[in-house]
Scaffold this motif. Sequence first.
Motif, mmCIF file in Angstrom:
data_model
loop_
_atom_site.group_PDB
_atom_site.id
_atom_site.type_symbol
_atom_site.label_atom_id
_atom_site.label_comp_id
_atom_site.label_asym_id
_atom_site.label_seq_id
_atom_site.Cartn_x
_atom_site.Cartn_y
_atom_site.Cartn_z
ATOM 1 N N TYR A 1 57.799 13.123 23.716
ATOM 2 C CA TYR A 1 57.981 13.241 25.162
ATOM 3 C C TYR A 1 57.395 12.019 25.864
ATOM 4 N N LEU A 2 58.262 11.257 26.495
ATOM 5 C CA LEU A 2 57.832 10.028 27.163
ATOM 6 C C LEU A 2 56.838 10.300 28.274
ATOM 7 N N HIS A 3 56.964 11.460 28.916
ATOM 8 C CA HIS A 3 56.136 11.741 30.078
ATOM 9 C C HIS A 3 54.810 12.390 29.702
ATOM 10 N N VAL A 4 54.547 12.561 28.400
ATOM 11 C CA VAL A 4 53.286 13.142 27.945
ATOM 12 C C VAL A 4 52.461 12.087 27.230
ATOM 13 N N ASP A 5 51.224 11.914 27.672
ATOM 14 C CA ASP A 5 50.295 11.000 27.014
ATOM 15 C C ASP A 5 49.204 11.837 26.349
ATOM 16 N N LEU A 6 49.295 11.977 25.035
ATOM 17 C CA LEU A 6 48.305 12.755 24.291
ATOM 18 C C LEU A 6 47.012 11.950 24.222
ATOM 19 N N ILE A 7 46.026 12.326 25.042
ATOM 20 C CA ILE A 7 44.804 11.532 25.141
ATOM 21 C C ILE A 7 43.662 12.065 24.294
ATOM 22 N N ALA A 8 43.765 13.311 23.825
ATOM 23 C CA ALA A 8 42.672 13.844 23.017
ATOM 24 C C ALA A 8 43.095 15.076 22.244
ATOM 25 N N THR A 9 42.467 15.265 21.085
ATOM 26 C CA THR A 9 42.572 16.522 20.359
ATOM 27 C C THR A 9 41.159 17.017 20.116
ATOM 28 N N ALA A 10 40.991 18.328 20.154
ATOM 29 C CA ALA A 10 39.683 18.934 19.905
ATOM 30 C C ALA A 10 39.885 20.173 19.047
ATOM 31 N N SER A 11 38.890 20.505 18.244
ATOM 32 C CA SER A 11 39.026 21.650 17.340
ATOM 33 C C SER A 11 38.000 22.738 17.623
#
Length: 204
Positions: free
Chosen positions: A39-49
């Motif tokens: 998705y061009l309009h989504v910037d995945l800036i972080a993942t957390a667990s």
Amino acid sequence: MTISIPLQLTQPQTNICSCLVVEDQEIFSRLLCSLLQNYLHVDLIATASSVSEAFIACEKLKPDLLILDLNLPDGDGIEVAEVFSRFSPSGKIIILSGHASSFIAPPEFLDYIFGVVDKTAAFENLQILLEKLFVNPFLSLTPRQRQIFTLIGNGLQNKEIASHLQLSITTVETHRKAIARHLNKSGAELLVYAATFTRLYVQI
């Protein structure tokens, strides 16, 4: 306790919805991230667990969108929703749950929760929600602009586009400037954006 997946941070891009994924199952988290990258309009800036990692990300990054698993190893995902709403008051939350049909949203989060996704059919349902959440910029163009935008994305120059559509070069240039202005892109940015968008979304 030891967290198996460390918090991963990147700098958010501008004019794009920044997204935080909170999910403790590593394989599922990676699959979610792969989906979001389409998705061009989504910037995945972080993942957390974990809840503790999510607290840090919400405070430091203030994401626009939170994709949240409720069952986390060190607490309840609702705690993360509380912190998210504090630091991202205009943000949206998509809940991941193994019991989506029985999930009842706390009243204080009704304005934030955009949808609840059952983890047994997460990817199909998440795609539907994301399409609803983000307006496809391609659809906001006029039919002629869509044609030209697609041809730009396929690497054609103004002269080639004019010949293909039987238009004058001046007309193509006028449309091209209007497209760039409408999408808030410079000439160079439009080339990259159109190429990426056409590859992902438009079938020629």
